[in-house]
Structure formats: structure tokens, C-alpha cells
Design an enzyme around this catalytic site. Structure first.
Site, PDB file in Angstrom:
ATOM      1  N   ASN A 154       1.008  -1.560  -0.416  1.00  0.00           N
ATOM      2  CA  ASN A 154       0.011   0.190  -0.107  1.00  0.00           C
ATOM      3  C   ASN A 154       0.749   1.631   0.170  1.00  0.00           C
ATOM      4  O   ASN A 154       1.881   1.521   0.714  1.00  0.00           O
ATOM      5  CB  ASN A 154      -1.096  -0.144   1.110  1.00  0.00           C
ATOM      6  CG  ASN A 154      -1.866   1.166   1.031  1.00  0.00           C
ATOM      7  OD1 ASN A 154      -2.404   0.710   0.243  1.00  0.00           O
ATOM      8  ND2 ASN A 154      -2.207   2.026   1.825  1.00  0.00           N
ATOM      9  N   GLU A 155       0.732   2.038  -1.016  1.00  0.00           N
ATOM     10  CA  GLU A 155       1.410   3.165  -0.755  1.00  0.00           C
ATOM     11  C   GLU A 155       3.333   3.201  -0.871  1.00  0.00           C
ATOM     12  O   GLU A 155       2.587   4.426   0.729  1.00  0.00           O
ATOM     13  CB  GLU A 155       0.670   3.981   0.289  1.00  0.00           C
ATOM     14  CG  GLU A 155      -1.140   4.938  -0.582  1.00  0.00           C
ATOM     15  CD  GLU A 155      -1.401   5.962   0.044  1.00  0.00           C
ATOM     16  OE1 GLU A 155      -1.109   6.862   0.932  1.00  0.00           O
ATOM     17  OE2 GLU A 155      -2.943   6.139  -1.144  1.00  0.00           O
ATOM     18  N   CYS A 162      19.134   2.300   7.018  1.00  0.00           N
ATOM     19  CA  CYS A 162      20.252   1.771   8.004  1.00  0.00           C
ATOM     20  C   CYS A 162      21.458   0.877   6.908  1.00  0.00           C
ATOM     21  O   CYS A 162      21.157   0.982   6.303  1.00  0.00           O
ATOM     22  CB  CYS A 162      19.203   0.073   8.118  1.00  0.00           C
ATOM     23  SG  CYS A 162      19.000  -0.521   6.658  1.00  0.00           S
ATOM     24  N   GLU A 310      -8.175   4.844  -4.946  1.00  0.00           N
ATOM     25  CA  GLU A 310      -8.382   5.287  -3.719  1.00  0.00           C
ATOM     26  C   GLU A 310      -9.172   6.388  -4.183  1.00  0.00           C
ATOM     27  O   GLU A 310      -8.287   7.578  -4.935  1.00  0.00           O
ATOM     28  CB  GLU A 310      -7.964   5.429  -2.922  1.00  0.00           C
ATOM     29  CG  GLU A 310      -7.611   4.037  -1.385  1.00  0.00           C
ATOM     30  CD  GLU A 310      -6.773   3.957  -0.711  1.00  0.00           C
ATOM     31  OE1 GLU A 310      -6.006   5.359   0.481  1.00  0.00           O
ATOM     32  OE2 GLU A 310      -5.422   3.385  -0.407  1.00  0.00           O
ATOM     33  N   HIS A 361     -12.927   9.141   9.373  1.00  0.00           N
ATOM     34  CA  HIS A 361     -12.649   9.759   7.295  1.00  0.00           C
ATOM     35  C   HIS A 361     -14.027   9.230   6.783  1.00  0.00           C
ATOM     36  O   HIS A 361     -14.536   7.849   7.028  1.00  0.00           O
ATOM     37  CB  HIS A 361     -11.280   8.262   6.978  1.00  0.00           C
ATOM     38  CG  HIS A 361     -11.029   8.544   5.547  1.00  0.00           C
ATOM     39  ND1 HIS A 361     -11.806   8.616   4.447  1.00  0.00           N
ATOM     40  CD2 HIS A 361      -9.672   9.259   5.234  1.00  0.00           C
ATOM     41  CE1 HIS A 361     -11.204   8.588   3.107  1.00  0.00           C
ATOM     42  NE2 HIS A 361     -10.245   9.582   4.194  1.00  0.00           N
TER      43      HIS A 361
HETATM   44  C1  GLA Z   1      -4.373   6.532   1.994  1.00  0.00           C
HETATM   45  C2  GLA Z   1      -4.483   4.852   2.729  1.00  0.00           C
HETATM   46  C3  GLA Z   1      -5.532   4.330   2.862  1.00  0.00           C
HETATM   47  C4  GLA Z   1      -6.313   5.457   4.002  1.00  0.00           C
HETATM   48  C5  GLA Z   1      -6.277   6.899   2.868  1.00  0.00           C
HETATM   49  C6  GLA Z   1      -7.172   7.560   4.178  1.00  0.00           C
HETATM   50  O1  GLA Z   1      -4.676   6.741   0.976  1.00  0.00           O
HETATM   51  O2  GLA Z   1      -4.402   4.409   1.101  1.00  0.00           O
HETATM   52  O3  GLA Z   1      -5.319   3.110   3.540  1.00  0.00           O
HETATM   53  O4  GLA Z   1      -6.200   5.777   5.354  1.00  0.00           O
HETATM   54  O5  GLA Z   1      -4.921   7.499   2.959  1.00  0.00           O
HETATM   55  O6  GLA Z   1      -7.562   8.591   3.163  1.00  0.00           O
HETATM   56 ZN    ZN Z   2      17.254  -0.399   5.402  1.00  0.00          ZN
END
Ligand code: GLA
Ligand code: ZN
Length: 684
Positions: A154-155, A162, A310, A361
Site C-alpha cells: 500500500n502506497e 540502515c 482510492e 474519515h
Molecule cells: C491512504 C491510504 C488508505 C487510507 C487513506 C485515507 O490513501 O492508502 O489506507 O489511509 O489514505 O485517506
Molecule cells: Zn534499510
């Protein structure tokens, strides 16, 4: 399976992040959710993003039964699943047992367990644990008919300093430069006596150590970016180790700076991203132009439709001021993504959490569990519209204009100690050029300076602040113009090479003949200082940066009106080979860019639509045979339809003046068959 075959099967995806693992003690909620999803015309949810500890409560002990049930029940309800690998947030047991998975920040402090997306991507332990759980997920779910796509982690973002990462960085440098001598030469380390005499002396940038060496900093970003790409490749290999090989995506972010998304996208089958525009917080028109550009960059990463992974169905909870979307804005903003090439409208998230950081949210279903809410109705409306637009899913966007947006150049501009310290504003500068086209409803592709970039076929190429040239890109531009292309280049271009060494000789490097000028100096202006220029009979302001050019054949279209460089060119035009090249030597105001590109668009026939004189804040985006007419002006506007159109959403015919509500959108197709086929674009 083709990477986006699932689109042709499912149509536009509509749904979002779904976290039923937060409700395992409430079996009724899953059933209720499926019922509500149908009601909202939702057909796809993303699950498992932050579920690692649920999936592997103790090291090596997997528990997938709950997930079996969730996916089975969703599928019985006809809902598709995008299945995430859980590597975006590690389990607490792992952090405690293997501290090497925890990131070290630039001050060389090791982080504690907590938060997310903060693990070391080079750690062999982390990679091994991720590979193992990804493989187990693939074995269990790749063949499940509900699952259509892997959502890797995710993102991704950030860097780790390190010892493992330092060692990997040194190896990366060794491969790139061969010898330390070469590294010293390319980084010009002798200037402040920073010579390295052993590889072990090289450290990642740190406020405790070296921050002034731009080549070090750019190389560090490249290294971290490649490390992330390599990590994605590892995850991709693990999830595709099963007999059924589903496509993979990773959700990218807006204006994202840390990693080179063009390079990262090479590892993905489908690009997806998370879009959170801050509507009604200043200028919605500027915001719309910024997010149109974000969408176009995402589409350009693979030159293919992307997924909006998203977006919020209402408000976020992490901005300083968390505004609601005004009536109409949810549909407008969602269809903006579709118009620019998205094959989905997905939300964060389906159901609000009962606790934790994101309790407040926005979500489709709120704590009140009701469907008779404004947000639920907005979401349902988008779901219905996507069903009506179904034939458009998978259709590419055609553009005659290409803007160069290069992450390496962006890093170098942002680190450059020249002009305006920290205020060179690469992204915004690119967006200024983009906006002038966006306002006229002209489609734009983006590309970077990779060796594979192909400019042929575009009627116009724009290169704003092409400070760093790499891969002999100047030769590509030269060839493009000599073969009949039109190039627009701006100030602060062609000054340094791939490792930030200044080009010796006239600049913009390799392009002085093409542009018919050379740049001699660049003046920086204080925030309150202005210069002025006249273009096509109108006066415009100049701020920030003013280059002093010596024309060598180019014709001056606009000149400075003040200061000792009064009379020197601000905008020039030069014929070269079969083509022409314009140079913009100063940061002219947006209105000047609008006027400049307005003329050029007419000359080069760049508009792909028949709408003339769009009201301010109204734009048209063309995808396939659809014209998306969007009103960001905040007030009602009248749009004059130049012929009879079918309103695809209302299924009515329209012509003449049409009122467009604030935040209103029309999706129009031409009514006659020939006109439609003329604009129909073949699908992949
Ligand atoms: C990001 C994350 C999600 C959530 C949203 C909220 O995009 O990927 O898991 O936290 O923000 O806006
Ligand atoms: Zn590292």
C-alpha cells in the site's frame, strides 16, 4: 490473461477498500454490506491491505479461514475482489523479533514499531517474510473466480538509512561508476574536499553529514526508487508463482516525489492511484487542473487506462480542514478520473471503522449504517453512471501533445542551488503549461527522458525546466523538431547532465541551434519584484526567474519591458529543419501561457472537440466518443453545444445553449452515426 482483461469482463470497477477483518465478530455486517453494495451499484472491493496479523498471527502460522469466508460470500453476492498483499504494515511480532525490518531515518535513528509503510525494503528478513505470505496467498486465492487483481502492498514511499541499505547503496554505486575515481569525478567531490578514498566512506544524505552534493542526493533517490521497484518485482513474482497469474498493481500517490513512477510502473501490469483533491479550499479550477494532470501522468506511465484505487466518497480526516464535497462534486470528481482514462472509481473506504485513526474519515456507509444519506446517494449515482458508460471502459485516451515530466529532472531542480532556493517549483511550472491546454480541453500525455521515449506522432512537445538532460534527450528533441515537430522549451533547461555536472559550452545544451538562441545568464526576482512583457498586444507580468538570452536566428515574439535587460527576448520562435521551436525565457503569468498556447492550439489543430469559447472554469475532456463537459467554476454556466449531442447519462438529445450547474458535468456523444464512428477509437 491480458493485464486489463478484467475490465472487459466487469466493466468499470466501482467499490473500494473493504476491511471486513475489523468486523469478524459481527457476521451480520458482512451480509448487510453485500446487500448495500448492490444497492450502491458496487461491483468490486479491495481486501486484506492491513490484515497481516490476522493472516499470520504467529510467525509461520497462517489463518486464512476468515478470508476464505469473506471472499466466498462476496463472490456469491457477485462482488469482485482486488486482493492485497499485506506488506504495507508489518506484524508487531516481527518488529520485536527482527529489529532489522524497522526503518532507520536520515538521522540514523531506528524507528519503533507502529504506523505503516515504514519497513526496510532491503532487509532480507522482511523480504523473506513477505515472499512467504504472498506465496501462501497466491496458492490459496489466485484461482478464486472473485479475485481479479493483486494489490501489492500500500502506497510505497520513504527511504531507509540502515546499514543494510547503506551497503546496498554502495553496491549500486559501484555498479554504476565502476571505480571510486569515476564517482569522485561525476559527483565533483573535490570542490569542498569531499573526496572519497574508500567505498565505505560513502553514506546516504543526512542532515548530520552531507546534504549539499546534488549528485549524491539524486543518486540516493534513484537507488531508493530502484529498491522499491525491485521489492515490487519480488512481490509480483511471489503472487504470480501460482498456476493462475493475475495482473498486479500498486496504488501510487498524487504529486509523489520520492520514487520515479515511470521506472516503478515498469514493474506493474496496471497503474492505479489514490486521489484526494482538496475541493472548496481555495481555487477549484486550479485544483481541477492539478488533478487532471495527476490523472494524465498516471495514464501516461504505461500509456494505458489506469485505476482510481482510492478517493473519498465524502471528506478525509487528515487534512487541516476536512471539507465536505459540495453537491455535484462527488460525481464531477469521479467522472473527471474516468474522462482522463480511469477504468474505475474506488473509494477509501466502504464502511467507516469503529475506532482507530480513521474513525471519522469519509466512507460509503457511515456509523449510522444507513443507505438514505447524501453520501450513499452520491455514490449510487456514480455507480449507475458507470454502468451506463460501460462501453467506454478500457478505451484509451488519444493526445497530440506531450509534456516532459521527468522525476530525475524534478529531483535535480528541487535540490539545485541556483535561482530561487527551494522555490524553483518544478511540478507547478509543468502544471502551468498543462493548465493552459486543459482550459481549452486539449488532451495531454506525459513522458520522461527514458531511452524508450518516443516523441514521433505528437504535434507538440513541451519541455518546461528541462534542467537535467539524460539519455541524450537533447538529440531526441532535435530530431523531433527537424522532422517537423513543434517544441516549446522554458527557462532553466539543458544545464546539467545525468550526474549534475554542468555542460561546458552554450546552453540549453545541444539545442541552441534548434532554438536559435543561447542563454547567457538568469536573474532571480524577489517575491514582490515584477517585470513585464507584451504578447499579441497584451501586457503580462513576469515573476521569479528571468533569463538573458542572445538570439542567434530566433525571432523575438515578446521582450522584457523593464530592468537593464529591457528589450531582450522573453518568448522566441525559430524554424529548424521541418519544424519550429519556441523558447520561454521567463516565468510569465498563467494568462500569458494561456494566450500563447491558445494561438498555438489553433495553428496546430490540437483541439479534439468542437466546443468554442468555453466559459471560465468549464473544460471538456475527450475519451473515446465521449465529451465530458465539466464545470469547476463554482457557479452556473451556459455551454453552447455546436451541434446535436446525446446526453449519455440522461439519454436525451441536447443542442444549443445548455445550463451547467455548479460542479455539474455532461457526458455527451454525437448523435449521427458517422460523427460517432469518426470519433470512435479502437480499443486495445
Ligand atoms: C491512504 C491510504 C488508505 C487510507 C487513506 C485515507 O490513501 O492508502 O489506507 O489511509 O489514505 O485517506
Ligand atoms: Zn534499510
Amino acid at each position: 490473461m491480458m493485464s486489463n482483461d478484467f475490465i472487459h469482463q466487469a466493466g468499470f470497477l466501482h467499490g473500494g477498500d473493504y476491511n471486513p477483518d475489523q468486523w469478524l465478530d459481527r457476521k451480520d455486517i458482512l451480509e448487510e454490506d453485500i446487500r448495500l453494495m448492490h444497492q450502491a451499484h458496487v461491483n468490486c472491493v479491495s481486501v486484506g491491505i492491513f490484515s497481516w496479523t490476522r493472516m499470520e498471527p504467529r510467525e509461520g502460522e497462517y489463518d486464512f479461514e476468515w478470508l476464505d469466508e469473506v471472499i466466498d460470500r462476496l463472490w456469491k453476492g457477485g462482488i469482485h475482489v482486488i486482493l492485497a498483499t499485506p506488506s504495507g504494515a508489518k506484524p508487531a511480532w516481527m518488529a520485536r523479533r527482527y529489529p532489522e525490518v524497522l526503518r532507520v531515518n536520515e538521522r540514523r535513528e531506528r524507528l519503533l514499531f507502529g504506523e505503516r509503510q515504514n519497513h526496510c525494503l532491503t532487509s532480507p528478513v522482511y523480504r523473506e517474510k513477505v515472499r512467504a505470505i504472498d506465496t501462501a496467498l497466491a496458492e490459496r486465492y489466485a484461482a478464486h473466480p472473485a479475485v481479479i487483481l493483486w494489490h501489492i502492498s500500500n502506497e510505497f514511499g520513504g527511504t531507509c538509512h540502515c546499514e543494510n541499505c547503506q551497503a546496498a547503496f554502495r553496491n549500486w554505486l559501484r555498479k554504476k561508476y565502476g571505480t571510486l575515481q569515476e564517482l569522485n569525478r561525476r559527483w565533483c567531490t573535490g570542490v569542498w574536499n569531499q573526496w572519497y578514498t574508500e567505498w565505505e566512506q560513502v553514506e546516504s544524505p543526512s542532515p548530520l553529514g552531507e546534504m549539499s552534493c546534488v549528485s549524491l542526493r539524486v543518486d540516493w533517490q534513484r537507488f531508493m526508487s530502484e529498491t522499491c521497484a525491485d521489492f515490487i518485482r519480488m512481490e509480483k513474482q511471489a503472487v504470480q508463482s501460482a498456476a493462475v497469474k493475475l495482473p498486479v498493481t500498486a496504488n501510487l500517490m498524487e504529486r509523489f516525489w520520492d520514487y520515479d513512477y515511470f521506472a516503478l510502473a515498469e514493474t506493474l501490469d496496471v497503474v492505479s492511484w489514490d486521489s484526494y483533491p482538496e475541493w472548496h479550499s481555495g481555487d477549484d479550477i486550479a485544483r481541477a487542473a492539478e488533478f487532471a494532470m495527476n490523472h494524465d501522468i498516471m495514464r501516461s506511465l504505461k500509456k494505458a487506462p489506469f485505476l482510481l484505487m482510492e478517493s473519498t466518497p465524502s471528506q478525509v480526516n487528515w487534512k487541516n480542514v476536512n471539507k465536505l464535497k459540495k453537491p455535484g462534486m462527488h460525481t464531477l470528481s469521479s467522472l473527471q478520473a474516468v474522462a482522463h482514462g480511469s477504468d474505475s472509481v474506488q473509494y477509501f473506504q466502504w464502511r467507516k471503522c469503529v475506532g482507530g485513526p480513521e474513525t471519522f474519515h469519509g466512507a460509503v456507509v457511515s456509523h449510522n449504517n444507513r443507505a438514505d444519506t447524501r453520501v450513499f446517494r452520491d455514490v449510487t449515482q456514480v455507480g449507475e453512471m458507470l454502468e451506463r458508460l460501460r462501453p467506454l471502459a478500457g478505451t484509451p485516451v488519444q493526445a497530440k501533445v506531450c509534456i516532459i515530466f521527468d522525476w530525475n529532472c524534478r529531483w535535480a531542480v528541487d535540490f539545485a542551488q541556483a535561482g530561487l532556493k527551494g522555490q524553483m517549483r518544478y511540478f507547478d511550472t509543468v502544471n502551468g503549461h498543462y493548465r493552459a491546454l486543459w482550459e481549452q480541453g486539449i488532451s495531454v500525455d506525459f513522458c520522461d527522458m527514458r531511452a524508450c521515449t518516443d516523441l514521433e506522432g505528437y504535434s507538440l512537445v513541451i519541455a518546461p525546466m528541462l534542467f537535467m538532460l539524460r539519455n541524450d534527450f537533447e538529440k531526441k528533441l532535435k530530431e523531433y523538431v527537424s522532422h517537423g515537430g513543434t517544441l516549446v522549451m522554458s527557462y532553466f533547461s539543458g544545464l546539467v547532465d545525468d550526474t549534475d555536472l554542468a555542460f561546458m559550452g552554450d546552453t540549453p545544451h545541444g539545442l541552441t541551434e534548434v532554438l536559435g538562441l543561447r542563454v547567457e545568464e538568469m536573474d532571480a526576482l524577489h517575491p514582490s519584484e515584477r517585470n513585464h512583457t507584451m504578447l499579441y498586444g497584451k501586457q503580462y507580468e513576469i515573476a521569479d526567474l528571468c533569463e538573458l538570452c542572445v538570439p542567434e536566428g530566433a525571432e523575438t515574439m515578446a521582450a522584457y519591458q523593464q530592468d537593464f535587460y529591457r528589450g531582450l527576448p522573453v518568448i522566441t520562435r525559430n524554424h529548424y529543419g521541418e519544424g519550429q521551436a519556441y523558447y520561454i525565457a521567463a516565468r510569465v503569468e498563467q494568462a500569458a501561457l494561456n494566450a500563447f498556447y491558445g494561438k498555438l492550439a489553433g495553428q496546430l489543430a490540437l483541439r479534439g472537440h468542437p466546443f468554442a469559447d468555453l466559459p471560465r472554469g468549464v473544460t471538456v475532456t475527450v475519451r473515446g466518443n465521449c465529451f465530458f463537459v465539466q464545470n469547476y467554476s463554482g457557479v452556473q454556466q451556459t455551454v453552447h453545444l455546436p451541434c446535436t449531442f446525446t446526453d449519455t447519462l440522461e439519454k436525451t438529445e441536447k443542442n444549443g445553449p445548455v445550463a451547467l450547474e455548479p460542479n455539474g458535468i455532461l457526458v455527451l456523444t454525437r448523435t449521427t452515426k458517422e460523427q460517432n464512428t469518426e470519433l470512435m477509437i479502437d480499443k486495445d
